[in-house]
Enzyme design. Sequence first.
Site, mmCIF file in Angstrom:
data_model
loop_
_atom_site.group_PDB
_atom_site.id
_atom_site.type_symbol
_atom_site.label_atom_id
_atom_site.label_comp_id
_atom_site.label_asym_id
_atom_site.label_seq_id
_atom_site.Cartn_x
_atom_site.Cartn_y
_atom_site.Cartn_z
ATOM 1 N N ASP A 162 0.600 -0.256 -0.011
ATOM 2 C CA ASP A 162 0.090 -0.008 0.018
ATOM 3 C C ASP A 162 1.225 0.543 -0.072
ATOM 4 O O ASP A 162 1.289 1.464 0.910
ATOM 5 C CB ASP A 162 -0.378 -0.329 0.215
ATOM 6 N N THR A 202 2.295 1.658 -1.413
ATOM 7 C CA THR A 202 3.290 2.244 -2.313
ATOM 8 C C THR A 202 2.481 3.183 -3.480
ATOM 9 O O THR A 202 1.503 2.875 -3.656
ATOM 10 C CB THR A 202 3.978 1.120 -2.867
ATOM 11 N N VAL A 203 3.505 4.026 -3.627
ATOM 12 C CA VAL A 203 2.913 4.906 -4.912
ATOM 13 C C VAL A 203 4.317 4.709 -6.024
ATOM 14 O O VAL A 203 5.243 4.473 -5.697
ATOM 15 C CB VAL A 203 2.758 6.520 -4.658
#
Length: 574
Positions: free
Chosen positions: A383, A384-385
């Site tokens: 739960d 990274t962009v």
Amino acid sequence: MCTVRGILSAVAAVIFAATGRGADRITGRNFASRSEVVAQNGMAATSHPLATQAALEILKKGGSAVDAAIAANAVLAVVEPTSCGIGGDLFALVWDARTQQLYGLNASGRSPLEPTREYFVENGHEEIPAFGPLSVTVPGCVDGWFELHRRFGRLPMEEILAPAIRYAREGAPVSEVVAYYWQRGGEFLREYPGFAETFLPQGRAPQKGEIFRNPALAETLERIAREGRDVFYRGPLADVIDAFCRRIGCLLRKRDLEAHLSTWVQSVCVNYRGYEVWELPPNGQGLATLQMLNLLETYDLSRLGHNSAAYLHLLIEMKKIAFEDRARFYADPEFVRIPPETLLSKSYADERRQLFNPDRALRQIPPGQLEWSRIEQRLRDGDTVYLAVADSQRNLVSLAQSNYRGFGSGLCPEGLGFCLQNRGALFSLEPDHPNVYEPGKRPFHTIIPGFVTRKGKPWLCFGVIGGDMQPQGKVQVLCNLIDFGMNLQEAADAPRCYHTGSSEPTGKTMTDGGVVALESQVPFETARDLAARGHQIRFLFGVFGRCQAIGYDAQNDIYYGASDSRADGCAAGY
């Protein structure tokens, strides 16, 4: 008139039956959410429209692709704190048009210097807790920004961070996907120190469309922009973090922040059907993408058919084989010596491919027989962009940034406006494991920016977020492009499969073959055939990752952009 209508209806029915979609589309496959974005001067693709606009704003002011990427990342820290923030880590690949070279940056943080593995064992832990004080490692993001900027930046940091500071102070509406994950993470983490005060205004998660403001983060970003990276790692902000950690029982200290440095690394590559696919070496999991491609390369995937049972069975089984090596050998190279060239050799792929059974799902797989050794003199003492940005000079940036699990540890230092990451949960406590917890060590990492060149020229800047979905998603996107002839937006939107249950770098082993999740547009016949081959099929939600991508067309000297419809974001150019 009735006769004409009848004829038109019959023609429409024939067209629909022949194409599998309505006749009102003139381009794109039935799963494509839109056409590709095309632009000549610059392009950005992120998971939030405000971040994409911030990147373009910086590009139009004369900023470099790196300047724009930092600006976009900072905005995402404000508007998508469910996935990233300055309490997390960063990895990047930068294509420099001047030198025609690809540069890799590992800006991930290390474990605190004080505790040892024995500390966790003596306190009754069989694994490091997923959240809370014991999961925290040094945040590497801010140093990563300044290291990228030092080498490739043009505009002053005050100008680069201005959009994020503005949104943090004035507020921004919460988008739909972010609101969903905010609700889930917020309820779980509300009791952790500082979390509710920072991220639960009015005692709850903000809903879609509500304005969220983070004035504390605005002040933190202003200090960083004005005073530089040392204010975070050596100055007053480090003092606040140190005092907070001492109060709540977290082992992170100011000396850990002071010791942190990012590392420029040599990227690793495999050739897949004439395309050079680049990843960063461990402590990340990028090698798994490359190992999977090596294993798949000898098969004619286009003949098998996109999302056919034969193709997905092959993909899943090759993933299992690669992930057993991932579980056993991927670790901080400053502590263990495992040459990537061994894992990425074509001969090794030929050897490992012999494990594949075309008729049956494998339930257990041994890792490869490789030698590894500890490095006694650690380089640590010396739960990274995901987002992609390209500028008018043909520089491109592939950047991934994350808190690990959603917001991270749940711990928010008073008055700073961000959450500390929980990357330490990915260490193993097995004493003979390369990824075993040690002081001052980088944990195994999931975030992996990707890059592809063709004949030595940039071709694709892309990434897919989502924990262990990232190598699987990236391979599927690449196969969509290279083997199945899709355009960039089709490749990002195409329905995916996800396999979970492989052995993990924390020490957990695969015992029952794992579980396969299929997106709803994968044909039922495919699911039925996979089940007949022994796969356990499950219907899971929100596990298929989110892709952002920029392609470069050297012949026409233009960019193509795509943004995954599974997220709130967009690609845009000028």
